[in-house]
Motif scaffolding. Structure first.
Motif, PDB file in Angstrom:
ATOM      1  N   LYS A 159       0.838  -1.195   0.000  1.00  0.00           N
ATOM      2  CA  LYS A 159       0.000   0.000   0.000  1.00  0.00           C
ATOM      3  C   LYS A 159       0.877   1.251   0.000  1.00  0.00           C
ATOM      4  O   LYS A 159       2.028   1.221   0.444  1.00  0.00           O
ATOM      5  CB  LYS A 159      -0.916   0.006   1.233  1.00  0.00           C
ATOM      6  N   PRO A 160       0.325   2.374  -0.508  1.00  0.00           N
ATOM      7  CA  PRO A 160       1.114   3.614  -0.560  1.00  0.00           C
ATOM      8  C   PRO A 160       1.619   4.080   0.798  1.00  0.00           C
ATOM      9  O   PRO A 160       2.701   4.651   0.883  1.00  0.00           O
ATOM     10  CB  PRO A 160       0.116   4.621  -1.154  1.00  0.00           C
ATOM     11  N   TYR A 182      -5.771   7.715   0.955  1.00  0.00           N
ATOM     12  CA  TYR A 182      -5.114   7.356  -0.304  1.00  0.00           C
ATOM     13  C   TYR A 182      -5.002   5.849  -0.464  1.00  0.00           C
ATOM     14  O   TYR A 182      -5.158   5.320  -1.574  1.00  0.00           O
ATOM     15  CB  TYR A 182      -3.733   8.007  -0.387  1.00  0.00           C
ATOM     16  N   ASP A 183      -4.713   5.139   0.616  1.00  0.00           N
ATOM     17  CA  ASP A 183      -4.724   3.672   0.562  1.00  0.00           C
ATOM     18  C   ASP A 183      -6.072   3.167   0.063  1.00  0.00           C
ATOM     19  O   ASP A 183      -6.145   2.218  -0.731  1.00  0.00           O
ATOM     20  CB  ASP A 183      -4.449   3.079   1.952  1.00  0.00           C
ATOM     21  N   THR A 234      -6.633   3.546  -3.680  1.00  0.00           N
ATOM     22  CA  THR A 234      -5.827   2.654  -4.519  1.00  0.00           C
ATOM     23  C   THR A 234      -6.103   1.179  -4.196  1.00  0.00           C
ATOM     24  O   THR A 234      -5.253   0.326  -4.424  1.00  0.00           O
ATOM     25  CB  THR A 234      -4.324   2.948  -4.340  1.00  0.00           C
ATOM     26  N   GLU A 235      -7.292   0.884  -3.695  1.00  0.00           N
ATOM     27  CA  GLU A 235      -7.661  -0.486  -3.379  1.00  0.00           C
ATOM     28  C   GLU A 235      -7.819  -1.345  -4.629  1.00  0.00           C
ATOM     29  O   GLU A 235      -7.592  -2.554  -4.596  1.00  0.00           O
ATOM     30  CB  GLU A 235      -8.971  -0.513  -2.576  1.00  0.00           C
ATOM     31  N   TRP A 281      -4.980  -0.682 -10.350  1.00  0.00           N
ATOM     32  CA  TRP A 281      -4.391   0.656 -10.298  1.00  0.00           C
ATOM     33  C   TRP A 281      -3.477   0.856  -9.092  1.00  0.00           C
ATOM     34  O   TRP A 281      -2.941   1.939  -8.901  1.00  0.00           O
ATOM     35  CB  TRP A 281      -5.509   1.708 -10.257  1.00  0.00           C
ATOM     36  N   ARG A 282      -3.314  -0.178  -8.272  1.00  0.00           N
ATOM     37  CA  ARG A 282      -2.580   0.005  -7.012  1.00  0.00           C
ATOM     38  C   ARG A 282      -1.122   0.407  -7.237  1.00  0.00           C
ATOM     39  O   ARG A 282      -0.626   1.355  -6.642  1.00  0.00           O
ATOM     40  CB  ARG A 282      -2.652  -1.268  -6.174  1.00  0.00           C
ATOM     41  N   ARG A 283      -0.416  -0.343  -8.094  1.00  0.00           N
ATOM     42  CA  ARG A 283       0.992  -0.008  -8.316  1.00  0.00           C
ATOM     43  C   ARG A 283       1.133   1.345  -8.984  1.00  0.00           C
ATOM     44  O   ARG A 283       2.027   2.130  -8.664  1.00  0.00           O
ATOM     45  CB  ARG A 283       1.670  -1.092  -9.157  1.00  0.00           C
ATOM     46  N   GLY A 306      -0.847   3.864  -8.591  1.00  0.00           N
ATOM     47  CA  GLY A 306      -1.065   4.854  -7.548  1.00  0.00           C
ATOM     48  C   GLY A 306       0.124   5.008  -6.628  1.00  0.00           C
ATOM     49  O   GLY A 306       0.444   6.118  -6.174  1.00  0.00           O
ATOM     50  N   THR A 349      -2.657  13.887  -6.638  1.00  0.00           N
ATOM     51  CA  THR A 349      -2.623  12.419  -6.671  1.00  0.00           C
ATOM     52  C   THR A 349      -3.928  11.846  -6.142  1.00  0.00           C
ATOM     53  O   THR A 349      -4.420  10.837  -6.643  1.00  0.00           O
ATOM     54  CB  THR A 349      -1.439  11.870  -5.839  1.00  0.00           C
ATOM     55  N   MET A 368      -6.322   9.560  -8.573  1.00  0.00           N
ATOM     56  CA  MET A 368      -6.678   8.195  -8.202  1.00  0.00           C
ATOM     57  C   MET A 368      -8.146   8.052  -7.813  1.00  0.00           C
ATOM     58  O   MET A 368      -8.664   6.944  -7.725  1.00  0.00           O
ATOM     59  CB  MET A 368      -5.781   7.705  -7.054  1.00  0.00           C
TER      60      MET A 368
END
Length: 428
Positions: free
Chosen positions: A64-65, A369-370, A373-374, A378-380, A382, A410, A414
């Motif tokens: 996760k970010p 933000y996590d 980007t679930e 798109w997670r990587r 993000g 960002t 996202m």
């Protein structure tokens, strides 16, 4: 694996030490990078204890970010903050013991945001074609304005210190407030978005385009962070391969390789250029400036954001913001903005309680933000897009990183992309 991580972190600290003692201090001692002799065994032991401690409580994976932010702050803020005071003082200062302990607690909080359940955020229903048009048009307008103000495209980069500072001063004088924001957004979001798209989609022409645009921007503003942040983005992308399973190891190995190559090249060429670019500017400077922030604001009144957000409610404590105070007091240059990082800014404004205030705000932002980007598709993307705004936390205040550093964009990107993707029906 923990032993490997600890070994690599130890190697990272040793390479920083070699860079500082043999290249950075001899060349830039006049700028505050002083070396008062080898630290005592006790100082080294205490420092290494604090440096190794976070590794024992965190995992090596990157999922996760918020975990990415933890590792960037750990290597680029926490380690230098713990280690650099050893060069500046003959014995361990109590204030810095408190600083190390409290920063460790704050890092643990940030590193555990990933455990929070994802918020249920409904993605935006935006047309993908419209997003592309908005991005391209804004990119062209932003660059046209930047090059018009700066006098056109230059293929020759500012290399020596005089050229770099001349570029910065010319840019600062000519640009309006809006123009200053535009340059920062180009460097931290618009251009990196192109690089991120190219890397994640394996369309390397876009990577080259994004790097070229960053280079052109550097020739107009002279800010090394424009280039360094993009290098960091690529390093994170490489280290996060294989679904980020051994990210911490690969990330530390990449940074060690960068420092090692810089040392070897600078030794062979009898210079300090690469050590200055990577070790000093990218890693050691946050530690040095934080040391000066703690040293100054431990014995002077806190700023209380009276120069910024709270200026309408609190009488100004100082006639300048903390970066200019530090620039004047420790570097003798009134026009120098010695921007440090979110922890240094927190201490300058509220003391040690500011560490927890800023960490709490950042943790909430990272939780959001996590959640944005679930989507696994798109997670990587993000995470890579978030690299440069995350690095801004190591280079400036939290509020500046959120607005000027482009972090807010960002979040918007996202929020929009997954919904636009689902409407288009394309499997990324």
């Amino acid at each position: 694996m923990k032993l490997i991580q600890i070994g690599l972190v130890g190697l990272f600290v040793w390479l920083l030490d070699v860079s500082y003692v043999h290249f950075i201090s001899p060349e830039y001692g006049y700028m505050g990078f002083v070396y008062r002799g080898a630290p005592s065994a006790g100082m080294i032991a205490i420092s290494m204890f604090f440096i190794f401690l976070p590794v024992l409580f965190t995992k090596k994976e990157l999922q996760k970010p918020s975990e990415l932010v933890f590792w960037i702050l750990y290597f680029i803020v926490y380690i230098p903050v713990v280690w650099v005071p050893n060069y500046l003082f003959s014995d361990m200062q109590p204030n810095f013991m408190y600083t190390n302990a409290l920063m460790f607690v704050c890092l643990l909080v940030i590193g555990n945001v990933n455990r929070l359940p994802a918020l249920k955020i409904r993605p935006a229903h935006v047309n993908m074609g419209l997003l592309k048009v908005v991005f391209i048009v804004s990119l062209l307008i932003f660059f046209f304005y930047t090059f018009r103000i700066s006098g056109g495209i230059s293929l020759k980069p500012p290399i020596d210190a005089e050229d770099i500072y001349d570029k910065r001063m010319i840019s600062r004088v000519k640009l309006t407030t809006a123009g200053g924001y535009i340059i920062q957004w180009l460097a931290k979001i618009w251009n990196p978005l192109i690089v991120t798209f190219g890397l994640c989609r394996k369309k390397y022409g876009y990577v080259f385009l994004g790097l070229a645009l960053q280079y052109f921007l550097y020739t107009t503003n002279g800010l090394k962070s424009t280039l360094l942040s993009t290098f960091l983005l690529i390093i994170v992308f490489i280290a996060s391969h294989d679904k980020g399973r051994n990210f911490a190891i690969y990330f530390c190995l990449s940074l060690c390789s960068l420092l090692g190559i810089s040392i070897v090249v600078d030794f062979i060429l009898d210079q300090a250029y690469l050590s200055n670019l990577f070790a000093r500017r990218m890693i050691i400077t946050p530690g040095l400036l934080t040391t000066y922030y703690i040293d100054f604001f431990s014995t002077h009144p806190k700023a209380l954001l009276s120069y910024n957000i709270l200026e309408r409610f609190i009488d100004p404590v100082y006639d300048r913001s903390p970066p200019y105070i530090i620039g004047t007091e420790y570097f003798g240059r009134q026009q120098m903005a010695a921007n440090a990082n979110m922890f240094a800014d927190a201490f300058a404004n509220f003391g040690y309680i500011g560490f927890f205030m800023y960490t709490g705000v950042l943790s909430v932002l990272l939780w959001i933000y996590d959640s944005l980007t679930e989507d696994a598709k798109w997670r990587r993307f993000g995470m890579i897009l978030f690299v440069i705004p995350a690095w801004c936390l190591a280079d400036t205040s939290l509020t500046t990183a959120f607005v000027t550093g482009g972090m807010i964009f960002t979040f918007l990107i996202m929020y929009a992309l997954p919904g636009a993707d689902s409407q288009k029906g394309v499997n990324k």
